[in-house]
Design an enzyme around this catalytic site. Structure first.
Site, PDB file in Angstrom:
ATOM      1  N   SER A 199      -9.568  -0.717   7.547  1.00  0.00           N
ATOM      2  CA  SER A 199      -9.066  -0.466   6.193  1.00  0.00           C
ATOM      3  C   SER A 199      -8.449  -1.662   5.479  1.00  0.00           C
ATOM      4  O   SER A 199      -8.266  -1.624   4.273  1.00  0.00           O
ATOM      5  CB  SER A 199      -8.042   0.673   6.211  1.00  0.00           C
ATOM      6  OG  SER A 199      -8.709   1.901   6.187  1.00  0.00           O
ATOM      7  N   SER A 218      -9.554   1.558   3.306  1.00  0.00           N
ATOM      8  CA  SER A 218      -8.791   2.311   2.320  1.00  0.00           C
ATOM      9  C   SER A 218      -7.728   1.489   1.591  1.00  0.00           C
ATOM     10  O   SER A 218      -7.120   1.989   0.642  1.00  0.00           O
ATOM     11  CB  SER A 218      -8.102   3.476   3.025  1.00  0.00           C
ATOM     12  OG  SER A 218      -7.184   2.979   3.990  1.00  0.00           O
ATOM     13  N   LYS A 253       0.847  -1.199   0.000  1.00  0.00           N
ATOM     14  CA  LYS A 253       0.000   0.000   0.000  1.00  0.00           C
ATOM     15  C   LYS A 253       0.879   1.245   0.000  1.00  0.00           C
ATOM     16  O   LYS A 253       1.922   1.273   0.670  1.00  0.00           O
ATOM     17  CB  LYS A 253      -0.888  -0.027   1.255  1.00  0.00           C
ATOM     18  CG  LYS A 253      -1.980   1.030   1.307  1.00  0.00           C
ATOM     19  CD  LYS A 253      -2.823   0.848   2.575  1.00  0.00           C
ATOM     20  CE  LYS A 253      -3.942   1.876   2.681  1.00  0.00           C
ATOM     21  NZ  LYS A 253      -4.745   1.686   3.909  1.00  0.00           N
TER      22      LYS A 253
END
Lengths: 541, 525
Positions: free
Chosen positions: B196, B172, B77
């Site tokens: 997330s 996210s 990420k």
């Protein structure tokens, strides 16, 4: 914290404040305004109140939360870790040495050490604060409720010392900021982050002082304590010790007045000046019907006055918040120390307490007791770094009485060092050489005036021993009685007038003059006691 | 087979030389290209990945691989620092920012020979629950393009509208979930502050593990809420998650909040007996808005355990309902603080504004942050003001303690694992999702995942079944602190029972044919 730029044209100029003498300030802790009318004088006496916030840079190889080195005057931005520059994703890791230094300092200042203390973030935007917040200890600091005893002399007389105590509210660990350099000509700001993140102890005192001299004496004592502990080098000129003074005045029996905070004080001497100036300024302001603003003022050492600083748009809200990346700081004592805990990873308060060195007050008392010197001499000995050790080393190597040695140390050594701006460590005459010289004197091989001549030679640091200098310059006392008698006779022969006066009145002054003349004739090589005997004998013949 | 079984089989294939790390890397890289419309990756580090694969290949040739992760393609990420590879947080503030260091978790994976393909998409600074609010645009859920979804959800009308039917990944860490889901990598790192990692894992049909707070280093993870952030692990199966956890867990001298005790990596047993287990079903997770479909799946899952002999009881976590508002205060306060460093001086975006330092700050932050980030900074600073601190921040901290205590009580009463849904529904179409603002969405979507972050507990989302629309649904297991082994063991048993179907992606099939047709020996494809 406030902006470093005082606004031009604000306050300060055009006013001539009379200097208050420290001695006036101390009389009953109340100050009378210089121009008070007799009718109001009794009502209008003022009590000044002074409290200090002292930022002390911890003497440590690395910073409070990062591995960067700590070093004064290194090339700009050469000692900056990713954390110091607040690169995203970096985390603080507490430096154990800084914690130990704070515990040591707390113990030396009679504080209670909190076994659990917390870190907080204090937010403000400033160019030299890369993270936008400072990690400090707002809620629960590492040490609280201590005291600091200090001495000061009354009416500038070293012989009249009083001891006072100021309470220590707390000691907190926090990060130092970087340094901003404002280039007004090119309207740019340069930032050096070498200092960013260096460990600080903020020592906060209660408002227990009442004049500049007290504040200065307290800070001086704190400085000595820190240096003794080694928890800070505490050199003000290098910013290792920075003092902000909170000053207010009020009438006796009334609540404290509005206080101002005086910053940018970079020596103990200026601290005294700044505080006294500020007290007097506030009194005059109030006497003239004005009010005191709760503001930050900067001390201008050139003008000798305090000037309001341009505050950043009113009062700041620092939006304190617990620092989530640091667990509570847990300290142990002998009782609470877990058995299976790695000792490298814990800080043991008792272990530190047992290893505290003698503090300056204890050292002074010991010097007075051991060597019979005057208390004020013990202050002077400790005031210079290494001087007490020097003194003790001389004592160890000489037969001369300490009471006599102290004179040589304070009058000769110290004044020479001061004149040449040298530290004790850099003295060209070692304690060994001085002891050697004093031994020649003590064994009456040379006179004291000859000893001073030898010392003059020794300062040159040419590596000669005192004895060699004595030999080269032929400074040995004349041991031959006959030779001395001849010299005395020739002096007497040349000074008929004096001799007549002597014979008539046994005038001591005249005798001394004759002794002096013999000394001069022998270039200090005669033993004054012997000369006196010879002269007296000859004159009474 | 290869894909659904995770990387341990691939490891074996690598070891036996049936496939080389370079081949594997190249295959993933070309898959990334052919699925680029998913917008899962924001940076593809082709060159360094191939170099790492080459190094790995040399080790395999010498017969000295570094372990099961050697040569395994991974994605990270884009809120983890990667030395030499752009780290943006999908924000203009860090666009073009190249970090000088690797996050500890990235370093650990690289040290074990993993091949870093690139950085995955996210909501700006991980603030969101859709992976729709970053400067690189929204991530598309690979399932939008699956045969399963297309069959069950025929396009509404014209072919023009087909474009608007794609569903979000959740967030996210949507880029990481999409990357694992679309087979472009085997393992992806996400971060989990309020859900997330688990939320997009549920929506994309992959395993999403949020370990216990303090078990894995956060050093190098660009923080959202320091006191809740945990690096998350996204994999295709529970076994993979256990291996990755084992390689990442443990004390990090660079993160003072990591545990001091050494962590012993574990392998999950194949034969699992759940009869001694006590599974708690927290009634508060039957939240308003929970789809009947998911509710049904949830009770079916509970029955699965019951039927296998486990004790299944209803439990109560009474303060759960305060967690959203509590999270809002704590999150925004830390955001306000954490974002203060982005002032344009040391790194990142700097506005072209020379009037004064303050005006430069203001312009930099206005240009650098999106509305979501700025909104959170504003409210966070409000909560931290002296006059509000007691009423908001302190109160929220107290509520957080109550929420954490709820778990302590339930676990203290003999419950081993909690079973809950991960999300309220399956993934919604993008056009639907953006009808609500980020704040509303985050509040809704984090509702079932957030409490675990408040309490620092380990939790995992396991793909369970497909919804009526042909989209994945995940269920969540929450375990005792630092009892990841138990949590993963139960999760593995459950995974085995539910037999979650494999995604059928046209792009991947086509791709496989072209790349692997000569590889007859790779029988398991």
């Amino acid at each position: 914290r406030a902006a470093p730029h005082p606004a031009p044209g604000e306050g300060g100029e055009g006013r001539a404040y009379g200097w208050l003498r420290a001695s006036t300030l101390r009389s009953g802790n109340a100050v009378h305004p210089p121009f008070a009318s007799p009718a109001t004088a009794a009502l209008a006496s003022w009590v000044p109140v002074v409290g200090l916030e002292i930022h002390v840079q911890i003497s440590s190889n690395s910073k409070l939360f990062s591995g960067s080195q700590v070093q004064f005057a290194a090339p700009p931005n050469s000692l900056v870790s990713f954390f110091d520059a607040s690169l995203p994703g970096t985390l603080p890791v507490l430096n154990r040495r800084c914690v130990e230094a704070a515990v040591m300092t707390g113990l030396a200042l009679n504080c209670s050490i909190n076994k659990k203390s917390l870190f907080d973030r204090k937010h403000y935007f400033y160019a030299d604060l890369p993270a936008g917040y400072q990690i400090t200890q707002q809620r629960v600091p590492i040490a609280v409720n201590g005291s600091l005893s200090y001495s000061l002399c009354i009416d500038n007389k070293m012989s009249q010392m009083v001891t006072k105590t100021v309470r220590i509210k707390q000691i907190q660990l926090e990060q130092d900021s970087g340094k901003s350099l404002h280039d007004d000509a090119r309207s740019q700001t340069l930032v050096d982050l070498n200092r960013a993140g260096v460990g600080l102890m903020e020592v906060v005192t209660e408002p227990d002082m009442c004049c500049g001299e007290e504040a200065a004496a307290a800070v001086r004592e704190l400085q000595l304590i820190l240096q003794t502990l080694g928890s800070s080098q505490a050199i003000m000129a290098e910013g290792q010790l920075r003092v902000d003074a909170n000053v207010s005045v009020h009438h006796p029996g009334e609540p404290y007045g509005v206080r101002t905070e005086v910053k940018n004080i970079n020596s103990v001497r200026f601290l005294a000046k700044a505080v006294d100036y500020e007290i007097q300024r506030q009194i005059e302001e109030l006497e003239n019907g004005g009010t005191i603003l709760n503001e930050t003022r900067s001390f201008d050492s050139k003008l000798g006055c305090t000037i309001p600083m341009r505050d950043k748009e009113g009062k700041q809200d620092y939006r304190f918040m617990p620092e989530p990346n640091l667990p509570p700081l847990i300290l142990y004592d002998a009782k609470s120390l877990p058995v299976n805990m790695n000792h490298q990873q814990v800080v043991n308060i008792d272990w530190i307490r047992e290893r505290l060195p003698d503090l300056p007050s204890v050292k002074r008392a010991k010097l007075v007791e051991l060597y019979g010197i005057l208390p004020e001499h013990s202050f002077t000995l400790l005031n210079e770094d290494g001087l007490a050790e020097y003194f003790e080393n001389v004592i160890k190597q000489t037969q001369m009485k300490p009471k006599k040695v102290i004179g040589w140390i304070l009058n000769d050594l110290l004044s020479y060092l001061k004149q040449h701006a040298l530290t004790v460590k850099d003295s060209p005459v070692s304690s060994f050489l001085l002891a050697d010289l004093l031994n020649l004197l003590e064994r009456r091989e040379i006179s004291s005036s000859a000893a001073k001549q030898v010392l003059e030679e020794l300062w040159k640091g040419e590596g000669k021993t005192p004895l060699k200098i004595v030999k080269e310059k032929k400074l040995e006392l004349i041991q031959d009685q006959k030779e001395l008698e001849q010299i005395c006779q020739s002096v007497i022969d040349r000074q008929e007038d004096e001799v007549i006066m002597m014979v008539l009145g046994r005038n001591q002054k005249v005798l001394n003059k004759l002794i002096g003349l013999v000394q001069r004739a022998t270039r200090g090589r005669s033993n004054p006691v012997l000369v006196k005997q010879i002269l007296e004998k000859k004159l009474s013949e | 087979m290869l894909r659904s079984m995770g990387f341990r089989l691939v490891s074996a294939a690598l070891k036996e030389g049936r496939v080389t790390p370079t081949e594997l890397c190249q295959r993933c890289l070309s898959l990334i290209k052919s699925t680029s419309f998913l917008n899962a990756y924001v940076t593809v580090a082709e060159e360094t990945a191939l170099k790492q694969a080459e190094e790995s290949e040399k080790r395999y040739r010498r017969g000295q691989p570094l372990g099961v992760l050697d040569g395994i393609p991974i994605a990270v990420k884009d809120n983890f620092n990667t030395a030499g590879i752009e780290t943006t947080c999908a924000s203009n503030m860090l666009k073009g920012y190249i970090s000088p260091y690797n996050a500890t978790v990235v370093q650990k994976l690289l040290d074990q020979g993993a091949v870093l393909l690139g950085k995955t998409n996210l909501d700006e600074f991980a603030m969101g629950s859709g992976s729709t609010d970053g400067i690189f645009g929204p991530v598309r859920n690979p399932w939008s393009y699956s045969r399963q979804y297309k069959e069950k959800t025929p396009p509404k009308s014209s072919s023009e509208n087909e474009e608007s039917d794609w569903v979000i990944t959740g967030g996210s860490s949507g880029g990481s979930a999409a990357a694992v889901s679309s087979f472009t990598c085997f393992v992806a790192l996400g971060s989990d502050t309020g859900g997330s990692t688990r939320n997009p894992a549920a929506h994309c049909g992959v395993v999403g593990l949020k370990p216990t707070y303090g078990l894995i280093s956060r050093h190098g993870l660009i923080p959202l809420v320091n006191s809740m952030d945990v690096p998350g692990i996204l994999t295709r199966c529970v076994d993979d998650a256990a291996v990755v956890l084992g390689s990442l867990a443990g004390h990090d001298p660079k993160d003072a909040t990591t545990i001091q005790d050494t962590f012993k990596p574990f392998e999950l047993p194949n034969l699992i007996d759940v009869r001694k287990l006590c599974i708690g079903i927290p009634k508060e997770y039957h939240a308003p808005g929970l789809s009947s479909e998911i509710l049904a799946l949830w009770s079916k899952a509970a029955d699965l355990f019951k039927d296998a002999g486990a004790k299944v009881i209803e439990v109560s976590l009474p303060h759960t309902r305060y967690s959203i508002v509590c999270y809002h205060v704590l999150c925004t306060a830390e955001v306000a603080s954490n974002m203060a460093r982005f002032d344009g001086l040391e790194y990142g975006h700097r506005a072209d504004m020379n009037k004064s330092t303050e005006s430069m700050y203001a312009a930099t932050r206005r240009e650098g942050f999106n509305d979501v980030v700025r909104g959170r900074i504003l409210s966070g600073n409000y909560f931290l003001l002296k006059q509000n601190y007691e009423n908001y921040f302190i109160k929220a901290q107290k509520v957080r303690r109550l929420i954490a205590n709820d778990f302590v009580k339930v676990f203290g009463s003999g419950v081993d694992i909690l079973l809950t849904p991960t999300t309220l529904s399956d993934a919604v179409p993008y056009m639907e999702f953006i009808k609500e603002d980020n704040r509303t969405r985050s509040a809704q979507d984090d509702i079932l995942t957030q409490a675990a972050n408040m309490a620092g507990l380990p939790a995992i989302s396991i793909p369970t079944a497909l919804s009526k629309r042909g989209l994945p649904v995940g269920l969540q297991f929450i375990g005792h602190s630092f009892q990841e082994k138990q949590l993963l063991t139960v999760a593995k048993w459950f995974e085995k029972q539910v037999k979650f179907p494999m995604i059928q992606l046209e792009e991947v099939k086509r791709h496989d044919c072209s790349v692997f047709q000569h590889q007859k020996s790779v029988s398991f494809l």
